[in-house]
Design a protein around this motif. Structure first.
Motif, mmCIF file in Angstrom:
data_model
loop_
_atom_site.group_PDB
_atom_site.id
_atom_site.type_symbol
_atom_site.label_atom_id
_atom_site.label_comp_id
_atom_site.label_asym_id
_atom_site.label_seq_id
_atom_site.Cartn_x
_atom_site.Cartn_y
_atom_site.Cartn_z
ATOM 1 N N ASP A 117 0.905 -1.157 0.000
ATOM 2 C CA ASP A 117 0.000 0.000 0.000
ATOM 3 C C ASP A 117 0.937 1.198 0.000
ATOM 4 O O ASP A 117 1.510 1.550 1.027
ATOM 5 C CB ASP A 117 -0.890 -0.016 1.255
ATOM 6 N N LEU A 119 0.788 4.481 -0.255
ATOM 7 C CA LEU A 119 0.563 5.662 0.592
ATOM 8 C C LEU A 119 -0.772 5.513 1.314
ATOM 9 O O LEU A 119 -1.821 5.897 0.795
ATOM 10 C CB LEU A 119 0.591 6.941 -0.252
ATOM 11 N N GLY A 121 -3.601 6.254 4.046
ATOM 12 C CA GLY A 121 -4.103 7.449 4.747
ATOM 13 C C GLY A 121 -3.954 8.689 3.892
ATOM 14 O O GLY A 121 -3.837 9.808 4.400
ATOM 15 N N SER A 122 -3.976 8.485 2.566
ATOM 16 C CA SER A 122 -3.632 9.600 1.673
ATOM 17 C C SER A 122 -4.615 10.768 1.732
ATOM 18 O O SER A 122 -4.284 11.869 1.321
ATOM 19 C CB SER A 122 -3.469 9.105 0.240
ATOM 20 N N GLY A 246 -7.023 8.622 11.538
ATOM 21 C CA GLY A 246 -7.571 8.374 10.205
ATOM 22 C C GLY A 246 -6.461 7.968 9.256
ATOM 23 O O GLY A 246 -6.598 7.994 8.034
ATOM 24 N N SER A 247 -5.323 7.616 9.833
ATOM 25 C CA SER A 247 -4.168 7.157 9.086
ATOM 26 C C SER A 247 -3.696 5.938 9.880
ATOM 27 O O SER A 247 -3.102 6.086 10.940
ATOM 28 C CB SER A 247 -3.121 8.277 9.132
ATOM 29 N N TYR A 262 -6.740 -0.620 17.853
ATOM 30 C CA TYR A 262 -7.252 0.022 16.633
ATOM 31 C C TYR A 262 -8.325 -0.897 16.067
ATOM 32 O O TYR A 262 -8.109 -2.112 15.941
ATOM 33 C CB TYR A 262 -6.117 0.185 15.613
ATOM 34 N N TYR A 264 -11.187 -1.290 12.856
ATOM 35 C CA TYR A 264 -11.996 -0.868 11.702
ATOM 36 C C TYR A 264 -12.965 -2.019 11.446
ATOM 37 O O TYR A 264 -12.636 -3.001 10.781
ATOM 38 C CB TYR A 264 -11.165 -0.534 10.458
ATOM 39 N N LEU A 275 -10.661 -1.946 5.263
ATOM 40 C CA LEU A 275 -9.237 -2.223 5.065
ATOM 41 C C LEU A 275 -8.989 -3.494 4.255
ATOM 42 O O LEU A 275 -9.765 -4.449 4.312
ATOM 43 C CB LEU A 275 -8.543 -2.309 6.412
ATOM 44 N N ARG A 276 -7.892 -3.495 3.539
ATOM 45 C CA ARG A 276 -7.560 -4.633 2.667
ATOM 46 C C ARG A 276 -6.705 -5.640 3.430
ATOM 47 O O ARG A 276 -5.684 -5.288 4.018
ATOM 48 C CB ARG A 276 -6.780 -4.171 1.435
ATOM 49 N N GLU A 280 -2.935 -4.187 3.850
ATOM 50 C CA GLU A 280 -2.938 -3.414 5.095
ATOM 51 C C GLU A 280 -2.948 -4.303 6.341
ATOM 52 O O GLU A 280 -2.125 -4.160 7.236
ATOM 53 C CB GLU A 280 -4.151 -2.473 5.107
HETATM 54 P P1 AHM Z 1 -6.575 4.285 2.268
HETATM 55 O O1 AHM Z 1 -5.683 3.123 2.003
HETATM 56 O O2 AHM Z 1 -7.486 4.581 1.132
HETATM 57 O O3 AHM Z 1 -5.812 5.483 2.731
HETATM 58 O O4 AHM Z 1 -7.571 3.845 3.446
HETATM 59 C C1 AHM Z 1 -7.089 3.332 4.645
HETATM 60 C C2 AHM Z 1 -7.260 4.351 5.726
HETATM 61 C C3 AHM Z 1 -6.595 3.995 7.024
HETATM 62 O O5 AHM Z 1 -5.276 4.450 7.075
HETATM 63 C C4 AHM Z 1 -7.459 4.733 8.004
HETATM 64 O O6 AHM Z 1 -7.364 4.218 9.314
HETATM 65 C C5 AHM Z 1 -8.823 4.586 7.439
HETATM 66 O O7 AHM Z 1 -8.637 4.451 6.041
HETATM 67 C C6 AHM Z 1 -9.704 5.769 7.693
HETATM 68 O O8 AHM Z 1 -10.950 5.537 7.139
HETATM 69 P P2 AHM Z 1 -12.239 6.322 7.640
HETATM 70 O O9 AHM Z 1 -12.073 7.722 7.145
HETATM 71 O O10 AHM Z 1 -13.387 5.611 7.047
HETATM 72 O O11 AHM Z 1 -12.248 6.271 9.151
#
Ligand code: AHM
Ligand code: MG
Length: 336
Positions: A117, A119, A121-122, A246-247, A262, A264, A275-276, A280
């Motif tokens: 992955d 980047l 949390g982009s 969010g990252s 953590y 999700y 998440l994949r 991830e």
């Molecule tokens: P991404 O790979 O598209 O960046 O998505 C993964 C990210 C994680 O780093 C983060 O914890 C999560 O998506 C945040 O998602 P959300 O905004 O739904 O909470």
């Protein structure tokens, strides 16, 4: 024996023998990742200075808008690994299909595939919040010298030979494992060298931080709702502190150091969460387990799940062992 302030290069050479398979090849692979990480770090750090932030105008396989830096990071990692002919195949969260490295069917005797992955949390790039890169390395299961197939990538996480993350934060760190514990290296940007700053990282057995996007509360399974209420209860060492960047790389890195969980989860909006599994969850699970923590989908060990597709999503509960186990207790009260 890991010595603080050792450079990553020295550390790789010194610890080659701990690696059960062909150590030279894996060392070269990690060397390529550290090089690509430096290049991406340079670009991420100047994101606010040049016209590089903002949408690239394309959507990736997940239907999400790609940012320019996603594309840059993706290309940089793929180019570095391809040019050095270190691996026989690469799969990236940003691309629909895996890549076969040219020459694999002739003289290329490379044994490893990388899933990345580039980047994570982009969506945080535009607001100057830490982002990360996550990588996962497997030995191919198809014969060496032939082109890679999907089977080489769809392996359970317990077959990973190495995994790691790079966090582009207040300082840039590379944290990785080859199955002999976890070590963290901090980049000295002036010298371009990585120094062992966090030898033999251990996640605290328990903690008081929970990280989850509570904005989705109404959509969560009942077990998760109950666990959140448990975290907020005024009892023993609770209420816990809520921290959600969010990252994921940043949230998990913090929890690795301070202790925490953590989550999700799946939700009524998305049956398997977000998440994949391959890009991830498996790599982060390998790191967290190697640091003494736990990673599950709320019921089963993440690294024992058998993947069925490259971009498969999965619910993710990851962190300090006692906290993950408590969350699982709440999940077990309801039907999966
Ligand atoms: P991404 O790979 O598209 O960046 O998505 C993964 C990210 C994680 O780093 C983060 O914890 C999560 O998506 C945040 O998602 P959300 O905004 O739904 O909470
Ligand atoms: Mg991601």
């Amino acid at each position: 024996m890991a010595t603080k302030n050792q450079t990553l290069g020295e550390f790789i050479i010194e610890n080659q023998q701990d690696f059960a398979y062909s150590s030279g090849e894996l060392s070269r692979l990690i060397n390529s990742i550290r090089l690509a990480a430096k290049v991406v770090n340079h670009e991420v750090n100047k994101a606010g200075l040049v016209d590089i932030i903002g949408a690239f105008g394309e959507t990736n396989i997940q239907g999400e808008e790609q940012q320019k830096l996603d594309v840059y990071a993706d290309k940089t990692f793929i180019r570095t690994l391809t040019n050095r002919e270190i691996v026989c195949g690469i799969a990236s969260e940003e691309n629909d299909d895996f890549i076969t490295i040219e020459g694999c069917n002739k003289d290329n005797k490379n044994k490893y595939v990388v899933l990345i992955d580039p980047l994570d949390g982009s969506s945080n790039i535009d607001v100057n919040v830490s982002v990360g890169t996550i990588f996962s390395i497997y030995r191919r299961v198809t014969p060496v010298g032939s082109p890679v197939t999907i089977e080489d990538f769809l392996q359970p996480g317990n077959k990973q030979v190495a995994s790691g993350y790079i966090i582009y934060g207040t300082s840039t760190m590379l944290v990785y494992t080859t199955g002999n514990g976890v070590n963290g290296f901090t980049l000295n940007p002036a010298l371009g060298s990585w120094y062992l700053s966090h030898p033999d990282m251990k996640i605290p057995e328990t903690g008081n931080i929970y990280s989850i996007n509570e904005g989705n509360y109404v959509h969560f399974p009942q077990g998760v709702k109950d666990y959140i209420k448990y975290c907020q209860e005024e009892k023993e060492n609770r209420p816990y502190t809520s921290r959600y960047i969010g990252s994921m790389v940043s949230d998990i890195h913090r929890n690795m150091i301070k202790g925490g969980i953590y989550i999700y989860p799946k939700s009524s909006k998305s049956e398997s969460g977000k998440l994949r599994l391959l890009y991830e969850c498996n790599p982060m699970a390998f790191i967290v387990e190697q640091a003494g923590g736990k990673a599950t989908d709320g019921y089963s060990r993440i690294m024992d799940l058998n993947p069925s597709e490259l971009h498969q999503r999965v619910p993710f509960f990851c962190g300090s062992t006692t906290m993950v186990e408590k969350a699982e207790e709440f999940m077990a009260k309801y039907e999966e």
